[in-house]
Motif scaffolding. Structure first.
Motif, PDB file in Angstrom:
ATOM      1  N   PHE A 621       0.837  -1.196   0.000  1.00  0.00           N
ATOM      2  CA  PHE A 621       0.000   0.000   0.000  1.00  0.00           C
ATOM      3  C   PHE A 621       0.871   1.246   0.000  1.00  0.00           C
ATOM      4  O   PHE A 621       1.853   1.337   0.759  1.00  0.00           O
ATOM      5  CB  PHE A 621      -0.938   0.022   1.222  1.00  0.00           C
ATOM      6  N   ASP A 625      -3.122   5.135  -1.347  1.00  0.00           N
ATOM      7  CA  ASP A 625      -3.980   3.984  -1.564  1.00  0.00           C
ATOM      8  C   ASP A 625      -4.963   3.812  -0.415  1.00  0.00           C
ATOM      9  O   ASP A 625      -4.661   4.131   0.745  1.00  0.00           O
ATOM     10  CB  ASP A 625      -3.147   2.714  -1.730  1.00  0.00           C
ATOM     11  N   CYS A 638      -6.765  -4.797  -0.994  1.00  0.00           N
ATOM     12  CA  CYS A 638      -6.912  -3.704  -1.952  1.00  0.00           C
ATOM     13  C   CYS A 638      -8.324  -3.745  -2.540  1.00  0.00           C
ATOM     14  O   CYS A 638      -9.064  -4.704  -2.294  1.00  0.00           O
ATOM     15  CB  CYS A 638      -5.859  -3.783  -3.057  1.00  0.00           C
TER      16      CYS A 638
END
Length: 787
Positions: A621, A625, A638
């Motif tokens: 990440f 993000d 994610c």
């Protein structure tokens, strides 16, 4: 000699060209000794001055077609007329011939062909005849016939076109298109002739016969429905005029008010109007129409025509005096106006009728009456034709102008006086009430209307009403003026605001917290503070300001709405500091946000600080993000690895679907032990998380835990004139839709929502309490003077 005049003698006489002088052939008053002055087609004779006057005294003979005799004149053959003696039919077909002789017994004029046919045998063979000496006179008549034929051929090419439709929309694109449809030269100087009247009275038929020799240039129809809808135009190349046909009055129509207003626009650009009425007596609606049209013309169009001349830079000024009027009255069973009293002029009787009805046609340059009585069809339009040509030759008040000027005038009037007319403002007592041409805006507080011209706001002219307004608490339509300046002869508006213009933003907030809002005059400085003393503070109306009540027009804000923007100024300062911290160090900001998010997360969720990569694809990440928790296992993923949704009742998420990872989505049979079920404390945390997610879904974007309470505070702190955030969906200027990536900003002057590109200017807005440069939109920044 009667009965002894042989044919050989006649032929010999004709060859010698005897009797070249034309004498009266009626012998009614003069006994045939006076020289002929007129030729009457319907009497079929040459007449001297005295006989012509006496013969045409009776009402039924007044409309006879008479021609003044010029030197070398030779009459037409009476036997060459059309069927049943129809003179107009014969004239149009060109079948008549020049006479060669006149029979003294039959008292008719004959050409050589008709003489051979009717007087070559029997007793008529011996009738004495007078021989006309043709020669040059016949050639002259033939040349005139050629000119008449040429004019008819010119009229054969004329076609009409729709100029304005029934909704007042001009159907011609521009000036060049207007000239092209007229089929005339751009430099040609023209006049405009239009016709008005009730539907079914034959307006189109009248124009066809008065200008175009009976050709159907303007459509006619025997049907009950009106064949003319809107305004039609055609160019008469013979008389160099633009002929306009209008829709009839009193017809079956939906938009009656708009079509009535359209008639006055046509009247305003006309040099001569024909009011066509086919009734045995003149009705009041004729006088009412012309009287109301005159009043509306003087009240609304005179000023606008002057402004059009200046605005368009026209070389030829538009006359502010109205057109001339010809009342064309056709009767069948009744006498024409003024025939009962030959000494009285019909125009005087018409003026008396106007006066009795309290209608005053002051705008028109002249009013003429032309009547015709139709015993047997068709209608005789020759008198109207002569009256029109006589009026067109008069240039004392109305001068010819180029077709481009005519189009510009019509376009300017259409742009000025346009738009729908509300049903509640329609007036049936007048043909042209003020509501057709004045602004339709109504004060929201007192209900009175604006008295300015229609669409005046496009020129920057504010609304205005002559009546006084009343105070309404809903709109707070009070205006404060400084009392000290008023006593010195000046009117200076003042408004309550958070701080004085000399205070810095933070010092002004501190003073506001201690001593309340202020009223500041540009000349006198701060004249009032709401909490200046511990007790005994008086109302400013009783001490330092005067109050006036003003109208509240649609589209404008109230006058004394809350200009105390202390809360918004405080938020602006906090946002500025938060933005600075975010720009200098994005990492700490993310860390604080993640920590706050963890405080309302369920116990089985992995903390954000421990999630460094996706639990499935192991993608690290980055700072920007977004991390997503699976509602079943609590691990971090994610967006691509946790896009599936389903209910998770075993974790307390249900029955609505929630985000789960791909593994848990496939493993639908997961069962938890009793020890793994949420405790009461965890259940409370879960409820907090659900509330947070519900708020985020309502806002339509994923926001941080800090952004949610900030949005609620912003809505509570916004000034009253600002548009609420939930009502702002797109930029007020460029119309871009707002999203997570496109932030919304309020203009401090108008209160509308804009994107950053459309509101990056900075300017003080004293009227709203912003004495230091603040964000304003492009439109407000263009306004001159203080905002």
């Amino acid at each position: 000699r009667v009965g002894k005049f042989p044919m050989s003698a006649h032929t010999q006489t004709a060859e010698k060209g005897q009797n070249t002088a034309l004498l009266c052939q009626e012998s009614y008053v003069c006994s045939g000794t006076d020289e002929a002055v007129f030729e009457c087609d319907e009497c079929r004779s040459l007449q001297c001055q005295r006989c012509e006057e006496e013969l045409h005294q009776p009402e039924r003979l007044r409309n006879h077609e008479r021609t003044r005799i010029r030197p070398g004149h030779v009459p037409y053959c009476d036997s060459c007329k059309g069927a049943n003696g129809n003179i107009m039919h014969a004239s149009m077909t060109g079948s008549r011939q020049i006479a060669a002789v006149r029979c003294q017994v039959c008292k008719i004029n004959l050409c050589l062909e008709c003489q051979k046919r009717t007087h070559s045998g029997g007793n008529r063979r011996k009738h004495p005849v007078t021989v006309y000496h043709a020669g040059k006179a016949q050639e002259q008549e033939e040349e005139e016939m050629d000119e008449e034929t040429r004019r008819r051929k010119m009229a054969e090419k004329v076609v009409s076109f729709l100029l304005v439709d029934e909704t007042e929309e001009i159907q011609v694109r521009n000036e060049e298109d207007f000239i092209k449809k007229l089929d005339c030269s751009p430099d040609q100087h023209l006049k405009v002739v239009s016709i008005f009247g009730n539907t079914g009275d034959g307006k189109s038929h009248t124009l066809n016969h008065a200008f175009f020799y009976g050709r159907e240039v303007f459509k006619t129809s025997p049907a009950q429905e009106s064949c003319t809808v809107g305004v039609w135009a055609a160019y008469d190349p013979v008389r160099k005029v633009v002929v306009i046909d209008t829709e009839g009055l009193l017809g079956a129509t939906v938009n009656l008010s708009q079509r009535t207003r359209l008639l006055l626009k046509v009247l305003a650009i006309s040099d001569l109007i024909i009011y066509r009425t086919r009734a045995d007596r003149l009705h009041n609606d004729l006088f009412k129409f012309l009287g109301d049209a005159s009043e509306a013309y003087l009240k609304h169009f005179t000023k606008e025509l002057k402004a059009t001349t200046a605005r368009c830079g026209l070389d030829v000024p538009l006359s502010t005096l109205g057109p001339g009027v010809i009342i064309f009255h056709e009767t069948v069973y009744t006498k024409l106006l003024g025939s009962d009293h030959p000494s009285e002029v019909p125009e005087k009787l018409i003026q008396d009728r106007f006066r009795k009805l309290s209608c005053f046609p002051e705008a028109f340059s002249s009013i003429h009456y032309k009547g015709t009585r139709t015993y047997n069809p068709p209608t005789d339009f020759s008198g109207l034709r002569r009256a029109v040509e006589q009026q067109l030759e008069n240039n004392t008040t109305r001068s010819p102008r180029q077709p481009g000027v005519i189009y510009k005038a019509l376009k300017a009037l259409s742009d000025r006086f346009s738009g729908e007319i509300p049903d509640d403002q329609m007036a049936h007592s007048s043909f042209f009430p003020d509501e057709y041409f004045t602004c339709s805006s109504v004060c929201l507080s007192c209900g009175c209307g604006c008295k300015k011209s229609m669409n005046h706001t496009k020129e920057g002219v504010p609304h205005e009403s002559k009546s006084r307004c009343r105070y309404s608490h809903q709109y707070d339509n009070r205006v404060y003026t400084c009392k000290a300046c008023y006593e010195r002869g000046m009117e200076v508006s003042v408004v309550p605001k958070t701080s004085a213009s000399t205070d810095s933003p933070w010092l002004g907030l501190a003073k506001y917290a201690w001593s309340g809002y202020v009223i500041e005059c540009p000349n006198c400085g701060v004249v009032y503070r709401s909490r200046q003393y511990w007790f005994g503070n008086q109302d400013p109306v009783n001490t330092v300001v005067r109050t006036e009540i003003e109208h509240v027009w649609p589209g404008t804000d109230g006058f004394l709405k809350d200009n105390n923007n202390a809360a918004q100024r405080l938020l602006d300062g906090m946002n500025f500091m938060a933005q600075s911290v975010s720009e200098l160090s994005l990492g700490p900001t993310k860390a604080v946000t993640s920590w706050l998010t963890d405080q309302i997360a369920p116990a089985y969720w992995r903390p954000n600080s421990q999630i460094l990569s996706c639990n499935k694809c192991n993608t690290p990440f980055k700072d920007n993000d977004t991390k997503h928790h699976c509602r079943a296992c609590g691990e971090g993923f994610c967006d691509g690895c946790s896009s599936k949704t389903r209910p998770v009742p075993e974790r307390g998420w249900g029955p609505a679907p929630v985000r789960v990872c791909d593994n848990c989505y496939e493993n639908r049979g997961i069962q938890l032990d009793v020890a793994e079920l949420p405790s009461d404390e965890e259940g409370g945390t879960l409820i907090a998380r659900k509330v947070g997610e519900a708020v985020q879904n309502t806002l339509g974007a994923v926001v941080t835990a800090m952004d949610i309470p900030l949005g609620l505070v912003k809505d509570a702190a916004r000034p009253a004139y600002w548009v609420p955030d939930h009502e702002i969906l797109h930029c007020h200027n460029c119309r871009k839709e707002f999203s997570i990536k496109l932030s919304k900003h309020h203009c401090r002057a108008c209160g509308q929502g804009f994107c950053d590109e459309c509101s990056h200017d900075r300017r003080a807005v004293p009227s709203r309490g912003w004495d230091h440069p603040v964000r304003v939109c492009f439109n407000c920044n263009k306004k001159p003077g203080d905002l």
